[in-house]
Design an enzyme around this catalytic site. Structure first.
Site: not given
Ligand code: DGL
Length: 268
Positions: A11-12, A74-75, A152, A184-186
């Site tokens: 993921d990011s 990560c979406n 984050e 979004c996975t966050h």
């Molecule tokens: N977890 C990422 C997602 O699912 C976060 C995106 C981001 O870093 O902006 O979209």
């Protein structure tokens, strides 16, 4: 590729841990390697080219660790890069899809709110997903700038996080949405406050468990399921220096984690 090789999940930043925990829960005997691209989070405000470049760097890193499959947890990276990644890498992979389908099956009001990053919402993937359900239900997208940064930094319940959640959730409730999809996975890490602000009658759903099930089927289909009888290892890497992501990763994972530095593997 062999069944005893590890699975790469990235993921990011720390958001993909919400998917990793579902994978570890469903497939405890698999060895997992997680990469948080913390030095470059969030992806939501980066260009498509940049996200593809980072995803490629992480794939090369995974290949140097002989992974048997990759989960794009990560979406935003899915929306920006997965089509190209499938073209470049001949490797089974699983990517994200916001849980609009289960939401469409469960809604009573016929109105679903989707919380995601702007880049995800404006992507072609998302427009296609919307169109697929458009004759059944009304899907209202809601971009949520700032929420990824709050997670984050580990601010899961701060006044600022609550204010942002209220700002994004209330317009959806005012439009009579009865299901909120976390695209979004966050965001699953903010589920307690999202649920509290939305109220008990609103369903809040994400795709983590569905992604773990899809991975399970994919491994089975390719004959790549681990045959080990022991609990698999979970290794954590971050692109950030000096273990600065360790605190948040430990908090979200629920045990003390020491990340290793992800080495950038240059592809030719
Ligand atoms: N977890 C990422 C997602 O699912 C976060 C995106 C981001 O870093 O902006 O979209």
């Amino acid at each position: 590729m062999h069944s005893d090789h590890p699975i790469g999940v990235f993921d990011s930043g720390v958001g993909g841990l919400s998917v990793l925990r579902e994978i570890h829960h469903l497939l405890p005997r698999e060895d997992l390697i997680y990469v948080a691209d913390s030095a470059h989070a969030p992806y939501g405000d980066k260009s498509k080219e940049f996200i593809l470049e980072r995803s490629t760097a992480i794939f090369e890193f995974f290949l140097s660790h002989k992974v048997k499959t990759v989960v794009v947890a990560c979406n935003t990276a899915t929306a920006a890069a997965v089509k190209e990644l499938r073209g470049i890498y001949n490797l089974p992979m699983v990517a994200m899809e916001p849980a609009v389908k289960p939401a469409a099956e469960q809604t009573q009001t016929g109105i679903i709110g989707v919380l995601a990053t702007s880049r995800t919402i404006n992507s072609n993937n998302f427009q296609v997903l919307f169109a697929r359900f458009a004759d059944q239900v009304q899907v209202i997208p809601q971009a949520c700038p700032g929420l990824v940064d709050q997670v984050e930094q580990g601010y899961l319940d701060s006044a600022e996080t609550r204010a942002l959640v209220a700002q994004y959730v209330q317009p959806l409730l005012a439009q009579n949405a009865d299901i909120l999809v976390l695209g979004c996975t966050h965001y699953p890490f903010l589920k307690p406050i999202i649920q509290e602000i939305a109220g008990a009658t609103i369903k809040v759903i994400d795709s983590g468990a569905a992604i773990a099930r899809r991975l399970h089927h994919l491994l089975h289909h390719h004959g790549l399921s681990s045959e080990s009888q022991q609990t698999g290892s979970v290794q954590f890497y971050s692109s950030a220096e000096n273990g600065i992501a360790d605190g948040v990763i430990s908090e979200l994972w629920g045990s003390h984690i020491k990340t290793e530095k992800m080495t950038e593997v240059v592809s030719v």
